[in-house]
Motif scaffolding. Structure first.
Motif, PDB file in Angstrom:
ATOM      1  N   TYR A  19       6.516   3.385 -33.789  1.00  0.00           N
ATOM      2  CA  TYR A  19       6.915   2.592 -34.949  1.00  0.00           C
ATOM      3  C   TYR A  19       6.009   2.886 -36.139  1.00  0.00           C
ATOM      4  O   TYR A  19       6.472   3.027 -37.263  1.00  0.00           O
ATOM      5  N   LYS A  20       4.702   3.006 -35.898  1.00  0.00           N
ATOM      6  CA  LYS A  20       3.748   3.287 -36.973  1.00  0.00           C
ATOM      7  C   LYS A  20       4.028   4.657 -37.592  1.00  0.00           C
ATOM      8  O   LYS A  20       4.043   4.810 -38.813  1.00  0.00           O
TER       9      LYS A  20
ATOM     10  N   GLU B 160       8.971   7.146 -43.234  1.00  0.00           N
ATOM     11  CA  GLU B 160       9.920   6.482 -44.128  1.00  0.00           C
ATOM     12  C   GLU B 160       9.287   6.163 -45.478  1.00  0.00           C
ATOM     13  O   GLU B 160       9.926   6.318 -46.520  1.00  0.00           O
ATOM     14  N   ARG B 161       8.028   5.729 -45.477  1.00  0.00           N
ATOM     15  CA  ARG B 161       7.355   5.434 -46.738  1.00  0.00           C
ATOM     16  C   ARG B 161       7.141   6.708 -47.544  1.00  0.00           C
ATOM     17  O   ARG B 161       7.266   6.711 -48.777  1.00  0.00           O
TER      18      ARG B 161
ATOM     19  N   ARG C 157       6.896   6.298 -37.529  1.00  0.00           N
ATOM     20  CA  ARG C 157       8.183   6.247 -38.224  1.00  0.00           C
ATOM     21  C   ARG C 157       8.037   5.566 -39.582  1.00  0.00           C
ATOM     22  O   ARG C 157       8.612   6.006 -40.581  1.00  0.00           O
ATOM     23  N   ASN C 158       7.245   4.502 -39.631  1.00  0.00           N
ATOM     24  CA  ASN C 158       7.015   3.791 -40.876  1.00  0.00           C
ATOM     25  C   ASN C 158       6.334   4.714 -41.896  1.00  0.00           C
ATOM     26  O   ASN C 158       6.686   4.713 -43.071  1.00  0.00           O
ATOM     27  N   THR C 159       5.375   5.504 -41.449  1.00  0.00           N
ATOM     28  CA  THR C 159       4.686   6.440 -42.333  1.00  0.00           C
ATOM     29  C   THR C 159       5.659   7.455 -42.919  1.00  0.00           C
ATOM     30  O   THR C 159       5.635   7.741 -44.120  1.00  0.00           O
TER      31      THR C 159
END
Length: 79
Positions: free
Chosen positions: A30-31, A37-38, A33-35
């Motif tokens: 999740y971490k 996407e940002r 993927r978040n990176t």
């Protein structure tokens, strides 16, 4: 026809969406993927890339490289 509250509750219970265990997730995945996407959102802030004004693949790739370079240079610490 709009169902009444009792009908809605019975329908949810029948479908199995009333409570239960929360879905588990991998925190590391999740971490990451978040990176990603940002980062993509930062790239898309540049209007030419978000709207694909550059029609040829070469000019679009050049815009991606240019935007990536700008973001990288801004992330460097100032002396």
């Amino acid at each position: 026809m709009i169902p009444e509250k009792a009908d809605q509750k019975a329908n949810r219970k029948k479908r199995g969406s009333l409570g239960g265990r929360p879905v588990s997730h991998d925190a590391t995945l999740y971490k990451d993927r978040n990176t990603v996407e940002r980062s993509i959102n930062k790239i898309k802030e540049w209007r030419g890339l978000a709207t694909r004004y550059d029609k040829t693949p070469e000019s679009y790739a050049a815009g991606l490289h240019l935007r990536g370079s700008i973001l990288w240079l801004r992330s460097l610490p100032t002396p």
